[in-house]
Design an enzyme around this catalytic site. Structure first.
Site, short mmCIF file in Angstrom:
data_model
loop_
_atom_site.label_atom_id
_atom_site.label_comp_id
_atom_site.label_asym_id
_atom_site.label_seq_id
_atom_site.Cartn_x
_atom_site.Cartn_y
_atom_site.Cartn_z
N ASP A 245 0.81 -1.22 0.00
CA ASP A 245 0.00 0.00 0.00
C ASP A 245 0.84 1.28 0.00
O ASP A 245 0.41 2.31 0.50
CB ASP A 245 -0.96 0.02 1.20
CG ASP A 245 -2.00 -1.09 1.13
OD1 ASP A 245 -2.39 -1.45 0.01
OD2 ASP A 245 -2.41 -1.60 2.20
N GLU A 246 2.05 1.20 -0.56
CA GLU A 246 2.91 2.38 -0.59
C GLU A 246 3.34 2.76 -2.01
O GLU A 246 4.26 3.54 -2.19
CB GLU A 246 4.14 2.15 0.29
CG GLU A 246 3.79 2.06 1.78
CD GLU A 246 5.00 2.08 2.68
OE1 GLU A 246 6.12 2.32 2.16
OE2 GLU A 246 4.85 1.86 3.89
#
Length: 300
Positions: A245-246
């Site tokens: 999720d980055e």
């Protein structure tokens, strides 16, 4: 009937845009880039219809531009144009690509059990707002099969979990190659992809995360948001990288909640945000509006 209608829309779009091209450029900033590219396009009797540009730092930074142009007999001229452009590209140290609008990108959608993001994409596609060839849908559950096959889109059920992830991804990668997929959309596909899978499709895997990143990375973000007592919830669409999720963020949006909302209330409100955020991100990607630089994006 749905399939015939969609096919007619896609065919009409391709015919309408058979002479439309896009030139995407990223390079070190310096004077003369736009002038050189504009003059080059003029040599091929191409008319610029949209030009977006951004300099990350005018004094020695990175320059980005997206140019959409019309050119009679574009497909016939394309090989010569691309060959001739190499001289300018070398002069300005460009990363560049010509895309041709009539060449629809082929999309694969991955989904698990929650259908709201999948349904939004299918609705946008059916209504002519999402110009792509949805080639197949892959799921680790059977829940979406009836919906997908009712639109005559191939549906593949491939069970997946951490114990059988390698075998599952081997099957998925074979299908993606067979269907010549250009972009992968994770429409609430609740599995972590391996580094080898991600490496095979750099900046071509679009995910929707059900929080306003960087808040609440990972699992159960609504429950964690409820426990924290937040007043805003959101969703983030981003490219997938090996860092959970980055990846580079494409689009985000938020909605307001308060002390009366339970975690389930937040989930219900969040689903509406998730599906619209993902649909916008996919549309912008299909239109070549998203340029990735390091772990950020420029969105024209």
């Amino acid at each position: 009937m749905v399939t015939n209608f969609v096919q007619e829309q896609l065919h009409h779009f391709q015919e309408k845009n058979r002479n439309t091209g896009r030139l995407i450029i990223k390079c070190p900033d310096q004077p003369g880039i736009v002038a050189a590219v504009s003059s080059f396009l003029k040599q091929f009797d191409a008319n610029i219809v949209e030009l977006s540009q951004y300099s990350m730092n005018p004094n020695g930074g990175t320059f980005f531009t997206r140019i959409e142009f019309e050119c009679i007999h574009l497909k016939d001229k394309a090989p010569q144009m691309e060959q001739a452009f190499m001289e300018i590209a070398d002069e300005f140290a460009m990363e560049w690509k010509f895309n041709y609008v009539s060449d629809l990108k082929r999309t694969a959608i991955f989904v698990s059990q929650e259908p709201h993001c999948l349904l939004e994409l299918l609705w946008e596609w059916q209504s002519g707002e999402l110009m792509t060839d949805i080639a197949l849908v892959i799921s680790n559950h059977e829940d979406a099969r009836e919906i997908v096959e009712s639109m005559q889109i191939p549906f593949y059920h491939i069970p997946a979990n951490k114990e059988i992830r390698k075998e599952a991804e081997e099957k998925q990668l074979r299908l993606l190659k067979e269907y010549q997929i250009d972009v992968i959309v994770l429409a609430r596909y609740m599995q972590i992809l391996t580094p080898s899978f991600v490496a095979a499709h750099p900046n071509k895997i679009i995910n929707i995360h059900h929080s306003f990143l960087p808040a609440f990375i990972g699992a159960r973000p609504y429950e964690r948001a409820y426990d924290r007592g937040v007043k805003l919830i959101g969703a983030t669409s981003h490219y997938v990288t090996n860092d959970l999720d980055e990846g580079p963020i494409i689009e985000q949006d938020i909605g307001r909640v308060d002390h009366r909302d339970s975690a389930d209330d937040m989930k219900k409100a969040g689903r509406a945000i998730e599906r619209t955020v993902l649909a916008r991100a996919v549309k912008w990607h299909l239109e070549d509006r998203v340029l990735v630089h390091q772990n950020k994006t420029v969105v024209f």
